[in-house]
Motif scaffolding. Sequence first.
Motif, short mmCIF file in Angstrom:
data_model
loop_
_atom_site.label_atom_id
_atom_site.label_comp_id
_atom_site.label_asym_id
_atom_site.label_seq_id
_atom_site.Cartn_x
_atom_site.Cartn_y
_atom_site.Cartn_z
N ARG A 51 0.84 -1.21 0.00
CA ARG A 51 0.00 0.00 0.00
C ARG A 51 0.87 1.25 0.00
NH1 ARG A 51 -2.97 -3.05 3.62
NH2 ARG A 51 -2.25 -1.81 5.40
N ALA A 52 1.97 1.24 0.76
CA ALA A 52 2.88 2.39 0.78
C ALA A 52 3.49 2.59 -0.60
CB ALA A 52 3.98 2.17 1.83
N ILE A 53 3.89 1.51 -1.25
CA ILE A 53 4.47 1.60 -2.60
C ILE A 53 3.45 2.18 -3.58
CG2 ILE A 53 5.26 0.20 -4.57
CD1 ILE A 53 6.68 -1.61 -2.48
N VAL A 54 2.22 1.69 -3.52
CA VAL A 54 1.17 2.18 -4.42
C VAL A 54 0.93 3.66 -4.19
CG1 VAL A 54 -1.30 2.01 -4.97
CG2 VAL A 54 0.08 -0.07 -4.74
N ARG A 55 0.84 4.10 -2.92
CA ARG A 55 0.64 5.53 -2.63
C ARG A 55 1.77 6.37 -3.18
NH1 ARG A 55 -1.45 3.67 2.18
NH2 ARG A 55 0.53 3.86 3.26
N LEU A 56 3.00 5.91 -2.98
CA LEU A 56 4.17 6.67 -3.46
C LEU A 56 4.18 6.75 -4.98
CD1 LEU A 56 6.73 5.17 -0.95
CD2 LEU A 56 6.13 7.61 -1.12
N LEU A 57 3.89 5.64 -5.66
CA LEU A 57 3.88 5.64 -7.13
C LEU A 57 2.72 6.45 -7.68
CD1 LEU A 57 4.94 1.99 -7.96
CD2 LEU A 57 6.27 4.08 -8.29
N ALA A 77 16.28 -3.44 -3.52
CA ALA A 77 15.97 -4.74 -4.12
C ALA A 77 14.55 -5.18 -3.78
CB ALA A 77 16.98 -5.79 -3.67
N THR A 78 14.14 -4.96 -2.54
CA THR A 78 12.77 -5.33 -2.14
C THR A 78 11.77 -4.46 -2.88
OG1 THR A 78 13.52 -6.08 0.03
CG2 THR A 78 11.18 -5.52 -0.19
N ALA A 79 12.07 -3.17 -3.00
CA ALA A 79 11.17 -2.27 -3.74
C ALA A 79 11.01 -2.75 -5.18
CB ALA A 79 11.69 -0.84 -3.70
N ARG A 80 12.10 -3.11 -5.82
CA ARG A 80 12.06 -3.58 -7.20
C ARG A 80 11.22 -4.86 -7.31
NH1 ARG A 80 16.97 -3.14 -8.20
NH2 ARG A 80 17.63 -5.14 -7.38
#
Length: 199
Positions: A51-57, A77-80
């Motif tokens: 959810r944090a990744i989706v909000r940031l993107l 690496a985890t983000a990728r």
Amino acid sequence: MSTLPVMKYYRTGYEWHPDFLTPEQVSELREFVPPPQSPNDSAKALSSTDRAIVRLLAADGRLSNDKLGRAAGISEATARRRVDELRRTGAIALRAVVDPAQLGLPVEAILWIKAAPGDIDPIGAALLTHPGVRYAAAITGEYQIVADLIVATKEELHSVLTRSPMLNRAQAVVTSFVVTALKRSGVLSTALRNTVAEV
């Protein structure tokens, strides 16, 4: 104001490609599956990290994996890996949203189409034969189909409305010009973003 629930999508803005792209070019742009498009598709629950990744993107789709990882509190690496997995499952899709006028298609109209029950799906399928139909869906209410048509000229729009076989089974078609699109495919227009930023 009223709401008209979508019963079935024939084409969404995500699926629309102007006819100057070849099928091979479209295929190359589609590395992963598209996100769910049916009103009945259920979304998989996302973890707090996802959810944090989706909000940031959503705020900045151009973030590098390094910046994305730092902002989400995870490694690059985890983000990728998480972004790849979100894309692979269709939870997110990265794409460019372009103003059709910049592609030489400055005339946009919304078509509200009345149809008998047995003609709804045949008309919806026929709409897909025109490369300028950016969006088409079966809806509830006074009109049974709504479509977004983008063409080069008003003359071409007139020709589609009066001579195109895709509308032969329609009982009536009401046409509204789109003068300014404030939001396209979920993305605010530059003018609206600038106005919001000033407030």
